[in-house]
Every structure is written in structure tokens, then in C-alpha cells.
Write an enzyme that holds these catalytic residues in place. Structure first.
Site, PDB file in Angstrom:
ATOM      1  N   ILE A 271       0.824  -1.206   0.000  1.00 18.76           N
ATOM      2  CA  ILE A 271       0.000   0.000   0.000  1.00 18.76           C
ATOM      3  C   ILE A 271       0.860   1.260   0.000  1.00 18.76           C
ATOM      4  O   ILE A 271       0.402   2.337  -0.388  1.00 18.76           O
ATOM      5  CB  ILE A 271      -0.956  -0.035   1.223  1.00 18.76           C
ATOM      6  CG1 ILE A 271      -2.201   0.772   0.991  1.00 18.76           C
ATOM      7  CG2 ILE A 271      -0.252   0.356   2.502  1.00 18.76           C
ATOM      8  CD1 ILE A 271      -3.295   0.493   2.016  1.00 18.76           C
TER       9      ILE A 271
ATOM     10  N   ASN B  72      11.695  -8.318   6.856  1.00 15.45           N
ATOM     11  CA  ASN B  72      11.950  -7.686   8.153  1.00 15.45           C
ATOM     12  C   ASN B  72      11.435  -8.613   9.246  1.00 15.45           C
ATOM     13  O   ASN B  72      10.311  -9.121   9.157  1.00 15.45           O
ATOM     14  CB  ASN B  72      11.236  -6.333   8.227  1.00 15.45           C
ATOM     15  CG  ASN B  72      11.756  -5.353   7.196  1.00 15.45           C
ATOM     16  OD1 ASN B  72      12.954  -5.263   6.966  1.00 15.45           O
ATOM     17  ND2 ASN B  72      10.862  -4.620   6.559  1.00 15.45           N
TER      18      ASN B  72
ATOM     19  N   HIS C 277       6.007 -11.934   5.759  1.00 16.56           N
ATOM     20  CA  HIS C 277       5.846 -11.477   4.374  1.00 16.56           C
ATOM     21  C   HIS C 277       7.210 -11.238   3.760  1.00 16.56           C
ATOM     22  O   HIS C 277       8.116 -10.754   4.423  1.00 16.56           O
ATOM     23  CB  HIS C 277       4.982 -10.215   4.295  1.00 16.56           C
ATOM     24  CG  HIS C 277       5.385  -9.124   5.234  1.00 16.56           C
ATOM     25  ND1 HIS C 277       5.062  -9.146   6.575  1.00 16.56           N
ATOM     26  CD2 HIS C 277       6.103  -8.012   5.034  1.00 16.56           C
ATOM     27  CE1 HIS C 277       5.545  -8.072   7.160  1.00 16.56           C
ATOM     28  NE2 HIS C 277       6.196  -7.356   6.259  1.00 16.56           N
TER      29      HIS C 277
ATOM     30  N   HIS D 195       8.966  -9.065   1.014  1.00 14.24           N
ATOM     31  CA  HIS D 195       8.845  -7.923   0.102  1.00 14.24           C
ATOM     32  C   HIS D 195       9.613  -8.221  -1.184  1.00 14.24           C
ATOM     33  O   HIS D 195      10.744  -8.737  -1.126  1.00 14.24           O
ATOM     34  CB  HIS D 195       9.482  -6.671   0.720  1.00 14.24           C
ATOM     35  CG  HIS D 195       8.808  -6.125   1.934  1.00 14.24           C
ATOM     36  ND1 HIS D 195       7.895  -5.099   1.885  1.00 14.24           N
ATOM     37  CD2 HIS D 195       8.932  -6.440   3.244  1.00 14.24           C
ATOM     38  CE1 HIS D 195       7.496  -4.801   3.101  1.00 14.24           C
ATOM     39  NE2 HIS D 195       8.110  -5.595   3.962  1.00 14.24           N
TER      40      HIS D 195
HETATM   41  P1  AMP Z   1       7.137  -4.624   7.477  1.00  8.93           P
HETATM   42  O1  AMP Z   1       7.713  -3.348   8.008  1.00  8.93           O
HETATM   43  O2  AMP Z   1       8.143  -5.473   6.772  1.00  8.93           O
HETATM   44  O3  AMP Z   1       6.333  -5.361   8.525  1.00  8.93           O
HETATM   45  O4  AMP Z   1       6.188  -4.189   6.293  1.00  8.93           O
HETATM   46  C1  AMP Z   1       4.817  -4.092   6.371  1.00  8.93           C
HETATM   47  C2  AMP Z   1       4.381  -3.561   5.034  1.00  8.93           C
HETATM   48  O5  AMP Z   1       3.000  -3.768   4.902  1.00  8.93           O
HETATM   49  C3  AMP Z   1       4.653  -2.074   4.825  1.00  8.93           C
HETATM   50  O6  AMP Z   1       5.496  -1.910   3.672  1.00  8.93           O
HETATM   51  C4  AMP Z   1       3.252  -1.501   4.598  1.00  8.93           C
HETATM   52  O7  AMP Z   1       3.244  -0.478   3.618  1.00  8.93           O
HETATM   53  C5  AMP Z   1       2.481  -2.717   4.147  1.00  8.93           C
HETATM   54  N1  AMP Z   1       1.054  -2.691   4.421  1.00  8.93           N
HETATM   55  C6  AMP Z   1       0.448  -2.409   5.603  1.00  8.93           C
HETATM   56  N2  AMP Z   1      -0.884  -2.512   5.481  1.00  8.93           N
HETATM   57  C7  AMP Z   1      -1.139  -2.885   4.206  1.00  8.93           C
HETATM   58  C8  AMP Z   1      -2.323  -3.147   3.458  1.00  8.93           C
HETATM   59  N3  AMP Z   1      -3.550  -3.062   4.013  1.00  8.93           N
HETATM   60  N4  AMP Z   1      -2.203  -3.490   2.158  1.00  8.93           N
HETATM   61  C9  AMP Z   1      -0.988  -3.562   1.583  1.00  8.93           C
HETATM   62  N5  AMP Z   1       0.166  -3.335   2.232  1.00  8.93           N
HETATM   63  C10 AMP Z   1       0.099  -2.985   3.518  1.00  8.93           C
END
Ligand code: AMP
Ligand code: ZN
Length: 119
Positions: free
Chosen positions: A33, A88, A101, A103
Site C-alpha cells: 500500500i 523484516n 511477508h 517484500h
Molecule cells: P514490514 O515493516 O516489513 O512489517 O512491512 C509491512 C508492510 O505492509 C509495509 O510496507 C506496509 O506499507 C504494508 N502494508 C500495511 N498494510 C497494508 C495493506 N492493508 N495493504 C498492503 N500493504 C500494507
């Protein structure tokens, strides 16, 4: 964080919308997002695994599937000449969402030496 409240479990269940990249019985890929690169999506296991630090032997298959799908999905999204994967993990890894997740970051130009979190 329970599976009930987990934001990525909600995306898996269709309770929160996402821009889907790929889905099969075990994994889901969707666009971030808040993209940090021209191509930026994530691949997650549908099963709730809080972080890579908590992955277990039984998760080997789904984690392997995620890694094997990175290249094909990155190319399909236009990252045809390489990409970066980032996982992360935990407090020290600055993980924000506690559902594992991967990336995938890319585009057509080389990425910065490192992706820094802005905050
Ligand atoms: P992390 O810091 O690796 O836990 O990354 C979490 C990621 O999730 C961040 O890059 C956010 O931009 C992404 N994120 C959070 N909420 C959503 C959502 N509803 N849809 C898509 N991406 C999201
Ligand atoms: Zn979850």
C-alpha cells in the site's frame, strides 16, 4: 496478535481489500500500500506465521513456494532484470506487520544500495 485481528489474515480472508498479484491454495501476493520502489509487492503464506523467526519445520514447503514464485511474479510485474527480497523480522528487524511477508522490490532501474525505513 491473533489471526482474528491480523491485518494480513484479514486480507487473506477478503475482509480488507488488496491489489492482488497472485494467489494459490498456500500463498497470496499483493501490492504494498506504501510502495518503496516502482515495483513493490509482498508474498505471504495464507497460514498465519508471525515472523520468519517463528517459522517451523512444517512451514518449509510454503516458504519454499514463496521463494520459488519471486522471480516469475517479479517479471510479470515488470521487474525483468532483477529485484530485491526483504524479510523484516522482529523488533530488531523493524517488522511492522506480524504476519510473515517477503517484500519484492524492483523496477527497471537499480535500487538504492539499501532501502531505509523513513521513520
Ligand atoms: P514490514 O515493516 O516489513 O512489517 O512491512 C509491512 C508492510 O505492509 C509495509 O510496507 C506496509 O506499507 C504494508 N502494508 C500495511 N498494510 C497494508 C495493506 N492493508 N495493504 C498492503 N500493504 C500494507
Ligand atoms: Zn496473520
Amino acid at each position: 496478535m491473533s489471526e482474528q485481528d491480523c491485518i494480513f489474515c484479514k486480507i487473506v480472508r477478503g475482509e480488507i481489500p488488496s491489489r492482488k498479484v497472485y494467489e494459490d491454495d498456500q500463498i497470496l501476493a499483493f501490492h504494498d500500500i506504501n510502495p518503496a520502489a516502482p515495483v513493490h509487492f509482498m508474498i505471504i503464506p495464507k497460514k498465519h506465521i508471525a515472523s520468519l523467526g517463528e517459522a517451523e519445520e512444517e512451514d518449509r514447503d510454503v516458504l519454499g513456494r514463496i521463494m520459488v514464485m519471486t522471480g516469475r511474479l517479479a517479471r510479470e510485474q515488470g521487474s525483468t532484470d532483477g529485484f530485491r527480497t526483504v524479510v523484516n523480522t522482529g523488533r530488531v528487524g523493524r517488522q511492522d506487520v506480524y504476519h510473515l511477508h517477503v517484500h519484492i522490490l524492483g523496477g527497471d532501474k537499480p535500487l538504492p544500495g539499501m532501502i531505509h525505513k523513513s521513520k
